[in-house]
Motif scaffolding. Sequence first.
Motif: not given
Length: 447
Positions: A161-190
């Motif tokens: 869960a912390n990994g998903f937060k790190l990969l997607t969490e927005s910060r000021e001026g950075v929307d969507g965290g690392l902005r990975l593809s949905y396919a990669t995020l989906g494959a990440f979610m065990k």
Amino acid sequence: MNWEQLLSLKRFGDTHKRLRKEQDELRLGFEVDYDRIIFSSAFRSLQDKTQVIPLSKTDFVHTRLTHSLEVSVVGRSLGRIAGKKILEKHPHLKETYGYRFNDFGAIVAAAALAHDIGNPPFGHSGEKAIGEYFKNGNGKHFEKQVSKKEFQDIIDFEGNANGFKLLTESREGVDGGLRLSYATLGAFMKYPKESLPKKPTKHIADKKFGFFQSEKVGFQQVAEELGLIQTRSGNDISFSRHPLTFLVEAADDICYTIIDFEDGINLGLISEDYALEYLIKLVKDSINTSKYNSLKHKEDRLSYLRALAINTLIQDAIDVFIKYEDDILNGTFDVSLMDKSKYEAQISDIISLSVDKIYKSQEVIEKEIAGYKIISDILDVYITALIRKKEGNISNYDQLILQTLPEFYQTIDCSVYQILLNSCCYVASLSDSAAVHIHNKIMGKQL
């Protein structure tokens, strides 16, 4: 579920779709995911995080970083081989949409590279230590100040869960965290579910949880974009796994089964005789006996057996994946690929020996005990300072302590849950050595 939707190139934070046929073949979107992960600070910290032996003084023992790199390599092979077979079975994916077998390899490799990115210091005991602080330690009194699910998030603090937060969490001026593809995020979610209900079924996807309450909306966006099957709705949501998650999981299973075993042998915790006895059962159909006998050094013999064992398990995992592809797409396949392996008995024997000789070794136990104390003390000092600041009764000591906390984690203009979770995530971001260093400072042991 259908592959066209599951292979979405749309990036987290995007408002528009990206088409495979429009991709630059020199720098594909899925390959960009890999690059963004490997250049992230969270990934760099894995170089000093425990895989098996905390704070090991030897060079050849794996860290979370070397483990993650190896899992990504195995994952890439699994993805490419599976992709080739999927495209043969579903030719329209190539003819109509432009997908190539390398796309599958790139998705699985990127997700595998990130699979441990949210793990705290001191291995899995680090997760337990964070939870223990709230379950039975000084953090227990916060239970009445947050919701049941929010409290479950932290007493069962989960690296996935912390990994998903790190990969997607927005910060000021950075929307969507690392902005990975949905396919990669989906494959990440065990584990595509929230922390409650806990283990509602025996399905592999329900074993743990994959997102905190703070990321619930973002998680739903990913699941819906990919067309994952919703398995629970209402207040308690969950979805079926992305099919490629099974390959990411298999890559991890293969690596820790074989390579942790190899580490144990190199450390002298397991005799080399066991390596031959246990690994030979996996590679008996492919081993070149004369070549093996010509290898004079233990490291070379182990490397040869390890390579053969990994290749054997890769081929076996692919066979299972293709055999059960329809069930996986329907969400009815409820175990890991390795649970269906024809080598399941041999894998179980290796893991049992590793548990007995490595994971329960005196060196591991002693350092895990120290990790519990270190994590508890760090959490206590920072959470106390942040809550006192929020309540307006901060002390001079608290002010000094907060000056050592990265600015992102200093915010108090949020809920108590968010302060607690941010503090947990800060501790989880620390490497083993950094946690020891900070603990020494706050305990007055280092000037």
